[in-house]
Design a protein around this motif. Sequence first.
Motif, PDB file in Angstrom:
ATOM      1  N   ALA A 113       0.985  -1.238   0.133  1.00 23.44           N
ATOM      2  CA  ALA A 113      -0.131  -0.051   0.133  1.00 23.44           C
ATOM      3  C   ALA A 113       1.127   1.363   0.096  1.00 23.44           C
ATOM      4  O   ALA A 113       1.982   1.222   0.702  1.00 23.44           O
ATOM      5  CB  ALA A 113      -0.989   0.100   1.180  1.00 23.44           C
ATOM      6  N   ARG A 115      -5.587   0.309   1.344  1.00 28.12           N
ATOM      7  CA  ARG A 115      -5.910   0.224  -0.363  1.00 28.12           C
ATOM      8  C   ARG A 115      -4.494  -0.321  -1.108  1.00 28.12           C
ATOM      9  O   ARG A 115      -3.778   0.092  -0.925  1.00 28.12           O
ATOM     10  CB  ARG A 115      -6.158   1.462  -0.919  1.00 28.12           C
ATOM     11  CG  ARG A 115      -7.508   2.161  -0.299  1.00 28.12           C
ATOM     12  CD  ARG A 115      -7.500   3.547  -0.839  1.00 28.12           C
ATOM     13  NE  ARG A 115      -7.560   3.743  -2.314  1.00 28.12           N
ATOM     14  CZ  ARG A 115      -7.719   4.832  -3.000  1.00 28.12           C
ATOM     15  NH1 ARG A 115      -7.487   6.103  -2.482  1.00 28.12           N
ATOM     16  NH2 ARG A 115      -7.788   4.643  -4.363  1.00 28.12           N
ATOM     17  N   ASN A 122      -2.041  -1.043  -3.521  1.00 23.32           N
ATOM     18  CA  ASN A 122      -1.451  -0.479  -4.202  1.00 23.32           C
ATOM     19  C   ASN A 122       0.097  -0.566  -4.657  1.00 23.32           C
ATOM     20  O   ASN A 122       0.841  -0.433  -3.815  1.00 23.32           O
ATOM     21  CB  ASN A 122      -1.548   1.186  -3.832  1.00 23.32           C
ATOM     22  CG  ASN A 122      -1.183   2.200  -4.879  1.00 23.32           C
ATOM     23  OD1 ASN A 122      -0.427   1.839  -5.965  1.00 23.32           O
ATOM     24  ND2 ASN A 122      -1.646   3.476  -4.731  1.00 23.32           N
ATOM     25  N   ARG A 181       2.282   0.584  -6.508  1.00 22.84           N
ATOM     26  CA  ARG A 181       3.155   1.513  -6.693  1.00 22.84           C
ATOM     27  C   ARG A 181       4.037   1.773  -5.687  1.00 22.84           C
ATOM     28  O   ARG A 181       5.229   2.553  -5.788  1.00 22.84           O
ATOM     29  CB  ARG A 181       2.198   2.970  -7.011  1.00 22.84           C
ATOM     30  CG  ARG A 181       1.709   3.019  -8.526  1.00 22.84           C
ATOM     31  CD  ARG A 181       1.422   4.292  -9.223  1.00 22.84           C
ATOM     32  NE  ARG A 181       0.551   5.025  -7.903  1.00 22.84           N
ATOM     33  CZ  ARG A 181      -1.131   4.773  -8.146  1.00 22.84           C
ATOM     34  NH1 ARG A 181      -1.253   4.192  -9.386  1.00 22.84           N
ATOM     35  NH2 ARG A 181      -1.836   5.392  -7.633  1.00 22.84           N
TER      36      ARG A 181
END
Length: 399
Positions: free
Chosen positions: A49, A57, A59, A61
């Motif tokens: 996350a 969430r 994620n 990235r």
Amino acid sequence: YAEFGNQGKYRFFVAYSELLANRSDSFQTPYLGAGTGSLTLPSNWLFPAVAQAGATRLNFRVFDPVAGAGSVYSTSGVLTPPTAAQLATSASIRAANVPDFQNVYLSTKRTRVDAGLSFNVSDKLDIPISYTYEHKSGLKALGAVTSQVSENSVILPTPIDFDTSQANAAVNYKFKQLYLSVAYYGSFFTDNVNSTTWQDVADPTKSATLANAPSNQFNQFTFMAAEKFKHNMKLVVSGSYGRNTQNDPFLGPSTAANGQLAFGLPVPSLNGLVVTSLVNAKFTAKPNKKWNLVAAYKYFNRDNQTPVNTYFFQDANESKSGASPFAGLYGVPATLGSNTNIYQNRAYSEMTNQADAEAEYEIAKKQWLKASYQWQKIDRSCPGAWIDCSDAARTDEHT
């Protein structure tokens, strides 16, 4: 490839081949157990996350130190940079998870062995026999959805390990203008890895399972008879009878988390059976130099005798809730939820009858007058199912 024989008496051959398909030498995955049907995450795996975008969430990235350190818009629409604590949290996730990614070489290898014997009993009778065995193994990338939590997509290094065998045998007889042949063909497919299970990257306590292609068998007997009458007429009749079976066990409720199979399975396996029968007949004649005549008939019946059963299941990431208006009716469970799917397998069958006639007449040199007619009737059905499997149960066409 090697071959040995005695011309006019017998011929024997054997062949071996390999085909290596190199798919990727840069694929990386955090999953352990590549090459097996069970893929697990390392024990130190942390929930991926971007802290400033939401600690709960998912994620990915966060694995990029630049993208994972970017500013985000607040609920009021203000572009807000991450705090030092949020950057530290993202850095700790990278420190734990990025080293877990390991290189996995994706490739498949297909190995094949062929052998055959052709025995000429006499100038009228010959018996050819052949057998092929093929094994394919390796790894390939497969996109799948971890449906147990949040529909998270993953790319899995899935194992390939299956065997295919094919057998052919025939008896051919020739006498003057007559040719007769009876033959057998068998195909046998065995998947040695029946499923792949992987842990959810968002919650390693849960996993998902995907079934692989089921093992199956096909056996077929064929015949052909051809007779040439005089020099200008020929009749060819051929046919076949085949049975295709598939009865691998279903993946049971234990492989479905969150109660997707809340009512279990009606049967442990499909017990699939499709019987195919075919008859072809074609008559050609050339009464004289100006006329060409053709008449043909075809019968094909694909009879799907697979038992029809009713399956109750929840959509991915759904638990049974509410009460269905069908609960307790038509033999369905009284505790059926309003969000429960009710589905029957459809045993599609199709029968075709077709007749063709054609005549050609040479009205002048290299100029022909041709007339043809075709009748085709196709009957389609799904016996035992409550839903029609075709828009038209029967089509009857004359051309």
